[in-house]
Design a protein around this motif. Structure first.
Motif, PDB file in Angstrom:
ATOM      1  N   LEU A  80      -3.434   6.826  12.209  1.00 48.58           N
ATOM      2  CA  LEU A  80      -3.784   6.804  10.544  1.00 48.58           C
ATOM      3  C   LEU A  80      -3.968   5.285  10.016  1.00 48.58           C
ATOM      4  CD1 LEU A  80      -1.468   9.545   9.666  1.00 48.58           C
ATOM      5  CD2 LEU A  80      -3.668   9.772   9.961  1.00 48.58           C
ATOM      6  N   GLU A  81      -4.402   5.354   8.912  1.00 46.90           N
ATOM      7  CA  GLU A  81      -4.733   4.275   8.289  1.00 46.90           C
ATOM      8  C   GLU A  81      -3.467   3.053   8.254  1.00 46.90           C
ATOM      9  OE1 GLU A  81      -6.271   3.236   3.530  1.00 46.90           O
ATOM     10  OE2 GLU A  81      -5.988   5.170   4.316  1.00 46.90           O
ATOM     11  N   TYR A 137      -3.747   0.578  11.201  1.00 37.36           N
ATOM     12  CA  TYR A 137      -4.791  -0.242  11.010  1.00 37.36           C
ATOM     13  C   TYR A 137      -4.587  -1.520  10.183  1.00 37.36           C
ATOM     14  CZ  TYR A 137      -9.331  -2.355   9.620  1.00 37.36           C
ATOM     15  OH  TYR A 137     -10.333  -3.238   9.509  1.00 37.36           O
ATOM     16  N   ASP A 138      -3.868  -1.082   8.766  1.00 34.10           N
ATOM     17  CA  ASP A 138      -3.448  -1.743   7.878  1.00 34.10           C
ATOM     18  C   ASP A 138      -2.620  -2.886   8.346  1.00 34.10           C
ATOM     19  OD1 ASP A 138      -5.417  -0.661   5.882  1.00 34.10           O
ATOM     20  OD2 ASP A 138      -3.459   0.597   4.995  1.00 34.10           O
ATOM     21  N   LYS A 197       1.011  -1.102  -0.011  1.00 35.93           N
ATOM     22  CA  LYS A 197       0.045  -0.173   0.092  1.00 35.93           C
ATOM     23  C   LYS A 197       0.796   1.246   0.067  1.00 35.93           C
ATOM     24  CE  LYS A 197      -4.597   1.267   1.609  1.00 35.93           C
ATOM     25  NZ  LYS A 197      -5.524   1.301   2.664  1.00 35.93           N
ATOM     26  N   TYR A 206       0.484   5.545   0.347  1.00 33.05           N
ATOM     27  CA  TYR A 206       0.245   6.366   1.168  1.00 33.05           C
ATOM     28  C   TYR A 206       0.471   7.544   0.766  1.00 33.05           C
ATOM     29  CZ  TYR A 206      -0.868   2.513   4.386  1.00 33.05           C
ATOM     30  OH  TYR A 206      -1.294   1.234   4.802  1.00 33.05           O
TER      31      TYR A 206
END
Length: 179
Positions: free
Chosen positions: A166-167, A170-171, A149, A151
């Motif tokens: 931030l994301e 979680y990822d 991923k 960002y």
């Protein structure tokens, strides 16, 4: 100065038992902490020059404590390898001597039972997004990449000192939960 000269200097340091370079002293740690605490604009300028194009995504209140405890420094061997890699188009194995043959690293030796996650920032100035994409392709080809991923506008420190949860956190938590 040619690569051989730099490698010679590093080998000389290693010969005298200096196996680490750029290790901050307590004075340097204090200085960086104070600069980041009291002159945040100066600190952000240097971070934007060397790490993050968008330091406004980072929690700048944490710069001082981070740099006060930053375990900086690197081994002589690591510095030598980085210099060797800077002259190659591919990732190569470490060479003890400049006369040793250049051997491309065989990524197919990578263990197949280790799941790999790669998180990259599009504005990371220490790890270029093109390099993360190159590594992504390799890890996909050998069948170990489970998560990739990018960002947007993330720099190197954004992953360590974000303004809010931030994301990426979680990822990566979901990645660990699955693997």
């Amino acid at each position: 100065m040619k690569l051989a000269h730099y490698l010679g200097i590093l080998k000389l340091l290693e010969f005298f038992g200096l196996n680490e370079i750029m290790n901050f002293s307590s004075t340097a740690q204090w200085l960086f902490s104070e600069i980041c605490k009291n002159l945040s604009g100066v600190c952000e300028f240097f971070i934007s020059m060397f790490s993050d194009k968008h330091p406004d995504f980072d929690n700048s209140d944490r710069y001082g404590p981070f740099f006060a405890h930053y375990p900086s420094g690197t081994s002589i061997k690591q510095a030598m390898h980085m210099m060797q890699l800077s002259t190659q188009e591919n990732y190569t194995e470490f060479r003890w001597n400049e006369d040793d043959p250049v051997v491309a690293y065989d990524f197919y030796k990578f263990p197949k039972n280790i799941p790999v996650a790669i998180l990259g920032g599009t504005d990371d100035m220490l790890v270029d997004v093109q390099d993360t994409r190159w590594l992504k392709d390799i890890m996909e080809n050998i069948g170990v990449l489970k998560l990739y991923k990018e960002y947007s506008k993330f720099g190197h420190l954004t992953f360590l000192l974000p303004k809010k949860v931030l994301e990426p956190y979680y990822d990566i938590l979901m990645f660990f939960k699955q693997h």
